[in-house]
Write an enzyme that holds these catalytic residues in place. Structure first.
Site, PDB file in Angstrom:
ATOM      1  N   TYR A 153     -36.110  32.406  24.031  1.00  0.00           N
ATOM      2  CA  TYR A 153     -35.235  31.542  24.841  1.00  0.00           C
ATOM      3  C   TYR A 153     -35.292  31.967  26.319  1.00  0.00           C
ATOM      4  O   TYR A 153     -35.350  31.129  27.224  1.00  0.00           O
ATOM      5  CB  TYR A 153     -33.819  31.668  24.278  1.00  0.00           C
ATOM      6  CG  TYR A 153     -32.764  30.790  24.872  1.00  0.00           C
ATOM      7  CD1 TYR A 153     -32.621  29.457  24.473  1.00  0.00           C
ATOM      8  CD2 TYR A 153     -31.853  31.298  25.802  1.00  0.00           C
ATOM      9  CE1 TYR A 153     -31.602  28.667  25.007  1.00  0.00           C
ATOM     10  CE2 TYR A 153     -30.843  30.510  26.330  1.00  0.00           C
ATOM     11  CZ  TYR A 153     -30.724  29.197  25.931  1.00  0.00           C
ATOM     12  OH  TYR A 153     -29.717  28.415  26.456  1.00  0.00           O
ATOM     13  N   ALA A 155     -37.781  33.439  27.832  1.00  0.00           N
ATOM     14  CA  ALA A 155     -39.098  33.034  28.354  1.00  0.00           C
ATOM     15  C   ALA A 155     -39.093  31.551  28.697  1.00  0.00           C
ATOM     16  O   ALA A 155     -39.581  31.134  29.766  1.00  0.00           O
ATOM     17  CB  ALA A 155     -40.185  33.327  27.329  1.00  0.00           C
ATOM     18  N   LYS A 157     -36.469  29.539  29.352  1.00  0.00           N
ATOM     19  CA  LYS A 157     -35.565  29.195  30.461  1.00  0.00           C
ATOM     20  C   LYS A 157     -36.068  29.785  31.787  1.00  0.00           C
ATOM     21  O   LYS A 157     -35.906  29.171  32.845  1.00  0.00           O
ATOM     22  CB  LYS A 157     -34.144  29.677  30.154  1.00  0.00           C
ATOM     23  CG  LYS A 157     -33.484  28.976  28.953  1.00  0.00           C
ATOM     24  CD  LYS A 157     -33.294  27.482  29.176  1.00  0.00           C
ATOM     25  CE  LYS A 157     -32.375  26.866  28.118  1.00  0.00           C
ATOM     26  NZ  LYS A 157     -32.192  25.422  28.311  1.00  0.00           N
TER      27      LYS A 157
END
Ligand code: NAP
Length: 242
Positions: A153, A155, A157
């Site tokens: 997540y 990575a 975002k």
């Protein structure tokens, strides 16, 4: 008719954003993937306020499905274009990296990052031709500081924040702004399973945020008044320093 599209607009932060944009006079396309009832409730709430919109189902992680839905919408509305895009829909599949299955890595990257390409690219050209557009990406605190248990997540975002900054520079001269917001802990279905009592001790404001508090910042970024703000990522996290 001024048109906005909110991906994942049926629930949580997306619902609050959809209602806020409707209040600003936008015809809101409320996208959903699986929860049609929630999307219909959001549309009903928009209509009750005297606003207008429609629900539109597509899976943002499926390139062909997105292309078909968006080109179908454009063909049905040849005189309109989507001037505000809020890339909101997202998922998390948390696990420590040593336990993380490839499927959870891929699904989170496809839904939270690849979707940005699938949805934004077809809408960019009309924004450029009309010389007005607003793209707002819902990133996360995780994408700024990285959170353990959320390597996938974080990575996705983090990639979304970098993509925001890059695209902003490509289209700034065309009067199209591209910004992100990075919420911390916001009360929604996504955070329903978290231990709020213990987590809020780490938040200077001492509480989780509300979807409406994210929507207020998104509304500003969507407004005409935010015309000189682009390539930014605004934190909405109750004072967590990162
Ligand atoms: P939520 O309540 O779990 O809602 C997620 C939304 O995303 C739903 O509307 C869902 O649609 C939609 N969605 C998921 N997968 C989709 C897909 N493949 N195609 C289309 N729509 C899809 O989450 P939320 O808290 O409102 O989160 C919204 C955004 O904020 C996400 O990007 C999330 O990563 C980000 N965020 C949230 C927090 C937080 O604390 N809540 C913090 C930082 C960032 P259906 O209703 O059809 O399932």
């Amino acid at each position: 008719m001024k048109v906005a599209l909110v991906t994942g607009g049926g629930r949580g932060i997306g619902r609050a954003v959809s209602l806020q944009l409707a209040k600003m006079g936008y015809y809101v396309i409320v996208n959903y993937c699986s929860n049609q009832a929630a999307a219909e409730e959001t549309l009903a709430a928009i209509n009750e306020m005297g606003g207008q919109g429609e629900i539109l189902r597509f899976d943002i992680s499926d390139k062909e499905a997105v292309a078909a839905a968006l080109s179908g919408w454009q063909s049905a509305h040849p005189d309109e274009y989507i001037e505000v895009l809020v890339n909101n829909a997202g998922i998390r599949r948390d696990n420590l990296m040593i336990w993380m299955e490839e499927e959870d890595w891929s699904k989170v990257l496809q839904t939270n990052l690849h979707s940005f390409y699938h949805v934004t690219r077809p809408l960019l050209q009309p924004m450029i031709l009309h010389r007005f557009g607003r793209i707002i990406n819902i990133a996360s605190l995780s994408g700024l500081k990285g959170l353990p248990g959320q390597v996938n997540y974080s990575a996705a975002k983090g990639g979304l924040i970098a993509a925001t900054k890059a695209l902003a520079q490509e289209v700034a001269r065309k009067n199209v702004t591209v910004n992100a917001v990075a919420p911390g802990f916001i009360a929604s279905d996504m955070t329903a399973g978290l231990d709020e009592a213990s987590l809020k001790k780490e938040i200077p404001a001492g509480r989780f945020g509300r979807p409406e508090e994210v929507a207020a910042v998104v509304a500003f970024l969507a407004s005409r008044e935010a015309s000189y703000v682009t390539g930014e990522c605004i934190s909405i996290n109750g004072g967590i320093y990162c």
